[in-house]
Design an enzyme around this catalytic site. Structure first.
Site, PDB file in Angstrom:
ATOM      1  N   ASP A   1       0.870  -1.170   0.000  1.00 29.10           N
ATOM      2  CA  ASP A   1       0.000   0.000   0.000  1.00 29.10           C
ATOM      3  C   ASP A   1       0.914   1.231   0.000  1.00 29.10           C
ATOM      4  O   ASP A   1       2.134   1.132   0.180  1.00 29.10           O
ATOM      5  CB  ASP A   1      -0.944  -0.007   1.210  1.00 29.10           C
ATOM      6  CG  ASP A   1      -2.181   0.841   0.930  1.00 29.10           C
ATOM      7  OD1 ASP A   1      -2.144   1.650  -0.005  1.00 29.10           O
ATOM      8  OD2 ASP A   1      -3.191   0.689   1.646  1.00 29.10           O
TER       9      ASP A   1
HETATM   10  C1  BGC Z   1      -5.123   3.041   0.120  1.00 27.63           C
HETATM   11  C2  BGC Z   1      -5.276   1.927  -0.901  1.00 27.63           C
HETATM   12  C3  BGC Z   1      -5.204   2.482  -2.292  1.00 27.63           C
HETATM   13  C4  BGC Z   1      -3.889   3.219  -2.456  1.00 27.63           C
HETATM   14  C5  BGC Z   1      -3.665   3.772  -3.841  1.00 27.63           C
HETATM   15  C6  BGC Z   1      -3.934   3.924  -0.169  1.00 27.63           C
HETATM   16  O1  BGC Z   1      -3.951   5.058   0.624  1.00 27.63           O
HETATM   17  O2  BGC Z   1      -5.013   2.475   1.408  1.00 27.63           O
HETATM   18  O3  BGC Z   1      -6.492   1.262  -0.683  1.00 27.63           O
HETATM   19  O4  BGC Z   1      -5.327   1.455  -3.226  1.00 27.63           O
HETATM   20  O5  BGC Z   1      -3.878   4.302  -1.524  1.00 27.63           O
HETATM   21  O6  BGC Z   1      -4.481   4.814  -4.131  1.00 27.63           O
END
Ligand code: BGC
Length: 748
Positions: free
Chosen positions: A278
């Site tokens: 993430d």
């Molecule tokens: C979130 C994810 C997301 C990623 C990319 C993160 O802050 O937890 O769920 O896919 O950002 O946007």
């Protein structure tokens, strides 16, 4: 003559030779790559959003051309992705870029929030919305979605419950499978399929106290019996990629957790795709405190089996040094590179890097009438009727109806959080829909009545200043009271704005914001019939509302087609059938609260002082898991098993008769639960094992039969063995987790 020899060797585009197999092509390619180029493939950067769409930093452009960045997210549209792909085609090895994006509940046609959609208990619809999302996203240049989010959550304070399918592993797993099928189809080489990404692996839905990003601390039994099944279901369905979560698992952050990634995910579950972190999760380990600095974080992540670094640049910055220091092995870097190139191969990008960037397709495949129609169908199926005293609903389109509240004319909130490339201005609001529905029949009145909140700090945080009515709270309420005074019936639309749930949007108070409650109470005091329509991204505590308001319809955030969908239910053109997939508490003090709880040694009994209960509130929830009403009624009778005593390998068949006893046709979601009465480890009071949506005409009866087998009765015991323990079980079939018919059976 001077012969100029350049060290910058340029290759022709890396296309597989005729009949060349994947392995030999990818290994050959990896053989040509420098370490920098390899680390580039392990790197994912964001394209930034601007008012006019995504833009990419100049430094990234350079990185792409130099082979230092192999993957981009937040970039879409055929024109823009083509421009970026052109840059990759200028790099030495011309390895195509992979484009990812958060296509969470639709790309441009926006479907209900995942929590709302799960209330349809309809895997065909769940698959359909993912399929449409994939068709639109791939037409818009995308290869990869960061979805499905399959985190089980039992804590409505956590804002990200909005993105998941609720509290139950059985339903959650069924939806996880449907989503993967929908995104990936049967052939990733088709131009209409995209890679799915199961997230957030693992246990992200169980942060202590519901505070986003907080520590997770969980027993192995809860992990394996409750929280892990949906991830496993998605992997078994063929999910191509996995995202590691922000949180720690057993004291080690997921992105450094070798047990989680190497042992469980890859060795035990056989996952063959790549794992992306993430957003900056590797860097964040320094704050977790399991490593001293980013260098150590990068080493820990690679050694734990993490293939791609999202946005953190840690791999790119430190792995060269780590390799020199022998803290990581080149073989492990090569394996990670292979997995990522493999995904690009599967999508057909080596044959044609531009195959998803087709302007013509984008013009014809996105927001088509058929897509919008399906979005409306799903929106209708996602609503849950929570209360309907004296059949106040459906409304007749006659007389004077006042529509009051911040969600009547609102378009901004309807598409909910994580609405991808969706444009809220294209969503259809309630007001326009009800005006069209009642034209020439009823007189409609309107007042906003309240802003979504009066909390100026929150308004600023959610960037909704421009949507705030500048009049004072009292002015808004007084206007609403004047309007309500002229009406025969009042429809109040209250709840949370879209930014009050989702990422980094946990709440310690899960009631309707105070200023809206004041409006509701003032209107209620007028003594007129009120229908309450709720817009929100989490279960709310609605104790006062349930006691005082005769009709309550949960509409979540239903996406692009919200208005027409709500209007259909309001005026009875559609009979609601949704059932909640997360327990609604009476008060936040009961949280976490969920149906699959255990008895304890001092089971709840109101008449016994020393029983497990609160002094100031019932133990029971306000609305149980699986609860939802209809405009008709269903009776359940004659629950029967094929036998009462079974050997471990025999199939248990349970049948029940269901009758639509009301005057309207409808669909009923029938639920089967099981309780293992005595286990070597304590067992939940009920666990969902099967469900089915049954259509019944008014007056019609049907016999519904389910079969379950030993797989459904097995669980992980205290020694972490998956066992079926002989003994007595209860089987329940009913309309929700609380109202059930019961029989007992035995496994010999
Ligand atoms: C979130 C994810 C997301 C990623 C990319 C993160 O802050 O937890 O769920 O896919 O950002 O946007």
């Amino acid at each position: 003559m001077i012969l100029l020899i350049s060290c910058n060797i340029s290759f022709a585009q890396n296309k597989p030779g005729k009949n060349q197999d994947k392995e030999s092509f990818l290994n050959e390619l990896i053989g040509k790559m420098t370490l920098e180029e390899k680390l580039g493939q392990l790197t994912l950067y964001t394209s930034d959003m601007s008012v006019t769409g995504p833009v990419i930093r100049d430094t990234y452009k350079q990185d792409i051309m130099e082979g230092k960045c192999g993957n981009i997210f937040n970039a879409y549209s055929p024109e823009y992705t083509k421009k970026l792909q052109d840059l990759a085609m200028k790099s030495r090895l011309k390895i195509p870029l992979l484009f990812g994006y958060d296509v969470i509940h639709g790309h441009k046609t926006i479907f209900p929030l995942p929590l709302g959609e799960s209330c349809a208990w309809d895997t065909i619809l769940s698959e359909k919305s993912a399929r449409i999302a994939a068709v639109e996203a791939s037409a818009d240049g995308l290869h990869w979605t960061f979805s499905p989010m399959v985190d089980i959550s039992r804590d409505p304070r956590w804002g990200r419950v909005a993105e998941g399918s609720g509290e139950d592993p059985c339903l959650g797993s069924a939806i996880a499978r449907a989503k993967v099928r929908g995104y990936q189809g049967t052939d990733l080489k088709s131009k209409e399929t995209i890679l799915s990404c199961v997230k957030h692996f693992a246990l992200y839905g169980a942060p202590i106290a519901g505070r986003d990003y907080n520590t997770v601390d969980m027993s192995m039994q809860s992990m394996f019996n409750t929280y892990l099944p949906p991830y496993k279901a998605a992997i078994d369905a063929g999910a191509a990629t996995v995202m590691s979560s922000f949180n720690e698992v057993n004291g080690v952050p997921a992105s450094a957790n070798s047990w989680l990634m190497n042992d469980l995910l890859r060795k035990q579950w056989g996952f063959k795709g790549f794992v992306v972190t993430d957003y900056t999760s590797i860097n964040e380990m320094v704050y977790h405190g399991n490593v001293a600095d980013e260098y150590e974080a990068g080493v820990a992540a690679l050694n734990a089996g993490i293939d791609m670094d999202m946005q953190g640049s840690v791999y790119y910055t430190y792995l060269k040094k780590a390799l020199e220091n022998k803290h990581v092995k080149i073989e492990d870097i090569d394996i990670a590179v292979y997995r990522i190139l493999d995904a690009k191969w599967q999508l057909g990008l080596f044959e044609d890097p531009y195959r998803y960037s087709n302007i013509k397709t984008a013009k014809t495949a996105i927001m088509t009438p058929a897509n919008l129609q399906t979005a409306e169908e799903i929106a209708k199926a996602s609503m849950v009727l929570l209360k309907n005293e004296n059949n106040l609903l459906p409304l007749q389109a006659t007389g004077k109806i006042a529509f009051i509240g911040p969600f009547v004319k609102n378009k901004r909130d309807l598409i909910g959080n994580w609405s991808g490339a969706g444009n809220w201005m294209q969503s259809k609001n309630l007001w326009d829909a009800v005006v069209a529905r009642t034209a020439g029949k009823a007189e409609l009145l309107y007042a906003i009545g309240a802003n979504v909140t009066e909390d100026t700090v929150l308004i600023k945080k959610m960037h909704i200043q421009e949507f705030i009515d500048k009049r004072s709270k009292d002015e808004l309420i007084n206007e609403a009271i004047e309007v309500a005074g002229r009406a025969d019936i009042i429809v109040l639309t209250l709840g949370e704005s879209e930014g009050m749930s989702g990422e980094a949007a946990s709440r310690s108070d899960i009631t309707i914001p105070a200023n809206q409650q004041e409006l509701l109470k003032r209107i209620h005091a007028m003594g007129k019939p009120i229908v309450l329509l709720l817009s929100n991204g989490r279960p709310l505590a609605l104790t006062w509302e349930d006691k005082n308001i005769p009709a309550i319809l949960e509409t979540w955030f239903l996406g692009t087609q919200s208005g027409p969908a709500i209007s259909s239910v309001l005026f009875g053109d559609y009979n609601p059938s949704g059932k909640i997939t997360m327990t609604f508490p009476r008060s936040v003090g009961q949280v976490p609260i969920y149906y699959a709880s255990k008895n304890t040694g001092r089971p709840f009994d109101n008449n016994i002082k020393y029983s497990s209960k609160y002094l100031d509130i019932e133990n029971t929830p306000l609305y149980s898991f699986g609860f939802g009403l209809s405009y008709t009624n269903y009776s359940y009778s004659n629950l029967k098993l094929n036998k009462t005593s079974f050997t471990a390998d025999e199939t248990i068949e349970a049948c029940i008769e269901i009758k639509n006893t009301g005057k309207m046709d409808g669909s009923e979601i029938v639920q089967l639960y099981v309780q293992d009465l005595v286990g070597s480890s304590t067992r939940p009071l009920k666990e969902l094992k099967r469900f089915s949506k049954v259509f019944l005409k008014a007056g019609e009866s049907k016999q519904i039969c389910f079969t379950i087998n030993k797989e459904d009765l097995m669980y992980y015991n205290a020694d972490m063995e998956r066992v079926l323990e002989p003994g007595k079980f209860k089987l329940f079939i009913g309309k929700n987790s609380n109202e059930v018919e019961t029989v007992e059976f035995e496994i010999k």
